[in-house]
Design a protein around this motif. Sequence first.
Motif, PDB file in Angstrom:
ATOM      1  N   UNK A 180      -6.007 -28.294 -11.383  1.00 26.22           N
ATOM      2  CA  UNK A 180      -6.121 -29.719 -11.666  1.00 26.22           C
ATOM      3  C   UNK A 180      -6.238 -30.616 -10.461  1.00 26.22           C
ATOM      4  N   UNK A 181      -6.213 -30.061  -9.261  1.00 25.38           N
ATOM      5  CA  UNK A 181      -6.345 -30.879  -8.057  1.00 25.38           C
ATOM      6  C   UNK A 181      -7.812 -31.219  -7.816  1.00 25.38           C
ATOM      7  N   UNK A 182      -8.037 -32.320  -7.130  1.00 28.02           N
ATOM      8  CA  UNK A 182      -9.383 -32.666  -6.686  1.00 28.02           C
ATOM      9  C   UNK A 182      -9.637 -31.976  -5.358  1.00 28.02           C
ATOM     10  N   UNK A 183     -10.738 -31.270  -5.244  1.00 28.47           N
ATOM     11  CA  UNK A 183     -11.102 -30.593  -4.003  1.00 28.47           C
ATOM     12  C   UNK A 183     -12.079 -31.484  -3.240  1.00 28.47           C
ATOM     13  N   UNK A 184     -11.655 -31.947  -2.068  1.00 30.98           N
ATOM     14  CA  UNK A 184     -12.480 -32.849  -1.275  1.00 30.98           C
ATOM     15  C   UNK A 184     -13.645 -32.104  -0.637  1.00 30.98           C
ATOM     16  N   UNK A 185     -14.751 -32.793  -0.507  1.00 35.14           N
ATOM     17  CA  UNK A 185     -15.921 -32.198   0.136  1.00 35.14           C
ATOM     18  C   UNK A 185     -15.749 -32.125   1.647  1.00 35.14           C
ATOM     19  N   UNK A 186     -14.953 -33.041   2.194  1.00 29.00           N
ATOM     20  CA  UNK A 186     -14.724 -33.046   3.642  1.00 29.00           C
ATOM     21  C   UNK A 186     -13.400 -33.749   3.935  1.00 29.00           C
ATOM     22  N   UNK A 187     -13.027 -33.768   5.188  1.00 27.28           N
ATOM     23  CA  UNK A 187     -11.743 -34.354   5.581  1.00 27.28           C
ATOM     24  C   UNK A 187     -11.699 -35.852   5.323  1.00 27.28           C
ATOM     25  N   UNK A 188     -12.792 -36.541   5.564  1.00 25.34           N
ATOM     26  CA  UNK A 188     -12.791 -37.987   5.359  1.00 25.34           C
ATOM     27  C   UNK A 188     -12.472 -38.350   3.917  1.00 25.34           C
ATOM     28  N   UNK A 189     -12.900 -37.524   2.984  1.00 28.89           N
ATOM     29  CA  UNK A 189     -12.625 -37.809   1.574  1.00 28.89           C
ATOM     30  C   UNK A 189     -11.134 -37.731   1.271  1.00 28.89           C
ATOM     31  N   UNK A 190     -10.432 -36.817   1.931  1.00 28.29           N
ATOM     32  CA  UNK A 190      -8.979 -36.732   1.729  1.00 28.29           C
ATOM     33  C   UNK A 190      -8.329 -38.056   2.091  1.00 28.29           C
ATOM     34  N   UNK A 191      -8.666 -38.587   3.259  1.00 29.84           N
ATOM     35  CA  UNK A 191      -8.041 -39.825   3.726  1.00 29.84           C
ATOM     36  C   UNK A 191      -8.516 -41.031   2.920  1.00 29.84           C
ATOM     37  N   UNK A 192      -9.702 -40.957   2.357  1.00 37.18           N
ATOM     38  CA  UNK A 192     -10.190 -42.052   1.517  1.00 37.18           C
ATOM     39  C   UNK A 192      -9.437 -42.117   0.194  1.00 37.18           C
ATOM     40  N   UNK A 193      -8.968 -40.975  -0.297  1.00 36.76           N
ATOM     41  CA  UNK A 193      -8.324 -40.924  -1.613  1.00 36.76           C
ATOM     42  C   UNK A 193      -6.798 -40.954  -1.543  1.00 36.76           C
ATOM     43  N   UNK A 194      -6.220 -40.737  -0.366  1.00 38.65           N
ATOM     44  CA  UNK A 194      -4.770 -40.568  -0.259  1.00 38.65           C
ATOM     45  C   UNK A 194      -4.180 -41.483   0.810  1.00 38.65           C
ATOM     46  N   UNK A 195      -2.983 -41.996   0.532  1.00 36.89           N
ATOM     47  CA  UNK A 195      -2.238 -42.750   1.545  1.00 36.89           C
ATOM     48  C   UNK A 195      -1.276 -41.855   2.309  1.00 36.89           C
ATOM     49  N   UNK A 196      -0.758 -40.824   1.643  1.00 37.58           N
ATOM     50  CA  UNK A 196       0.124 -39.843   2.263  1.00 37.58           C
ATOM     51  C   UNK A 196      -0.639 -38.532   2.370  1.00 37.58           C
ATOM     52  N   UNK A 197      -0.745 -37.978   3.565  1.00 35.02           N
ATOM     53  CA  UNK A 197      -1.502 -36.748   3.784  1.00 35.02           C
ATOM     54  C   UNK A 197      -0.577 -35.702   4.401  1.00 35.02           C
ATOM     55  N   UNK A 198      -0.410 -34.595   3.689  1.00 36.30           N
ATOM     56  CA  UNK A 198       0.410 -33.484   4.147  1.00 36.30           C
ATOM     57  C   UNK A 198      -0.470 -32.477   4.865  1.00 36.30           C
ATOM     58  N   UNK A 199      -0.042 -32.039   6.046  1.00 41.03           N
ATOM     59  CA  UNK A 199      -0.798 -31.081   6.845  1.00 41.03           C
ATOM     60  C   UNK A 199       0.010 -29.796   6.966  1.00 41.03           C
ATOM     61  N   UNK A 200      -0.537 -28.697   6.431  1.00 46.25           N
ATOM     62  CA  UNK A 200       0.115 -27.393   6.577  1.00 46.25           C
ATOM     63  C   UNK A 200      -0.854 -26.494   7.323  1.00 46.25           C
ATOM     64  N   UNK A 201      -0.882 -26.669   8.646  1.00 46.79           N
ATOM     65  CA  UNK A 201      -1.903 -26.043   9.470  1.00 46.79           C
ATOM     66  C   UNK A 201      -1.273 -25.146  10.528  1.00 46.79           C
ATOM     67  N   UNK A 202      -2.081 -24.248  11.064  1.00 49.72           N
ATOM     68  CA  UNK A 202      -1.565 -23.153  11.890  1.00 49.72           C
ATOM     69  C   UNK A 202      -1.002 -23.600  13.229  1.00 49.72           C
ATOM     70  N   UNK A 203      -1.629 -24.614  13.848  1.00 49.57           N
ATOM     71  CA  UNK A 203      -1.214 -24.986  15.199  1.00 49.57           C
ATOM     72  C   UNK A 203      -1.696 -26.392  15.514  1.00 49.57           C
ATOM     73  N   UNK A 204      -1.362 -26.843  16.720  1.00 47.67           N
ATOM     74  CA  UNK A 204      -1.738 -28.178  17.115  1.00 47.67           C
ATOM     75  C   UNK A 204      -3.239 -28.408  17.152  1.00 47.67           C
TER      76      UNK A 204
END
Length: 294
Positions: free
Chosen positions: A44-68
């Motif tokens: 049921x989640x929306x899958x963004x086409x790119x990173x900019x779309x995530x920030x366009x749709x969200x005010x809070x952005x969670x990052x679960x990424x491997x490294x800096x």
Amino acid sequence: MRDIGFIGLGVMGQPMALNLARAGTPLTVYNRTAAKAEPLRAGGAHVAADLDEVFARADVVLLMLADGAAVDAALGRSTPAFAARVAGHTVVHMGTTSPEYSTGLSADVHGAGGRYLEAPVSGSRVPAETGQLVAMLAGDADAAEEVRPLLKPMCHETVLCGAVPNGLVTKLSVNLFLITMVTGLAESTHFAQRYGLDPEVFRQVLDAGPMASAVSRVKLGKLLSDDFTVQASIANVLENNRLVAEAAHSAGLAVPLLDVCHALYLETLAQGHAESDMIAVLHALRTRTAALTS
């Protein structure tokens, strides 16, 4: 309510995001490898086409990424995209990096008009799947109180740790205990196996005693069955070991147990077990034993 953004759907990120989606959180997700986002789409989640779309749709952005480096790429740090993505957003860094990195990122996010929180988590894939992680939340107090309820589907406990980088310092302290504990359990299991003890008797005693924990029970089962399927990989543990060691050495702290573990995990990596679970350190112990007895 605007969507919550979630970037990074790896071993930990995918089950964490799925728990958010199952809880009914309006969610926009992105992952560099698009196929890993398909379970989220089905959930049921929306899958963004790119990173900019995530920030366009969200005010809070969670990052679960491997490294800096991965975090910097997602935010467009040191590029014109950074300010556009970060301004007016709350960026929540849930991965494990050095405290110094997080302090610098916090300054940059605030300088670009955003808010910044650390929320590294304690736990591996199984707790991520069952929503039993522990989050160590640090940063602006108002932002932390707003974000804390959002973490509940992923984390059975969220502990407020104060200012940045206290969340990551807490995480590194916890990881030091985890690495030495699991390595000790592997060595104990190797000792018992070499003496031919009944594995079920060994398991029963450890599970019934005061040292038993959710980690020991899961890892002991994997050790006794030579199940090296990944929960926290050798490569990931080595990276965490490095981060803890660097933080310790910069503070003038001796970490002799961690130094021994580092050598054992390096040997395990060199044997080709980078993507095996951390209990694959058993291979290094077996190799050292074979060298002693040959």
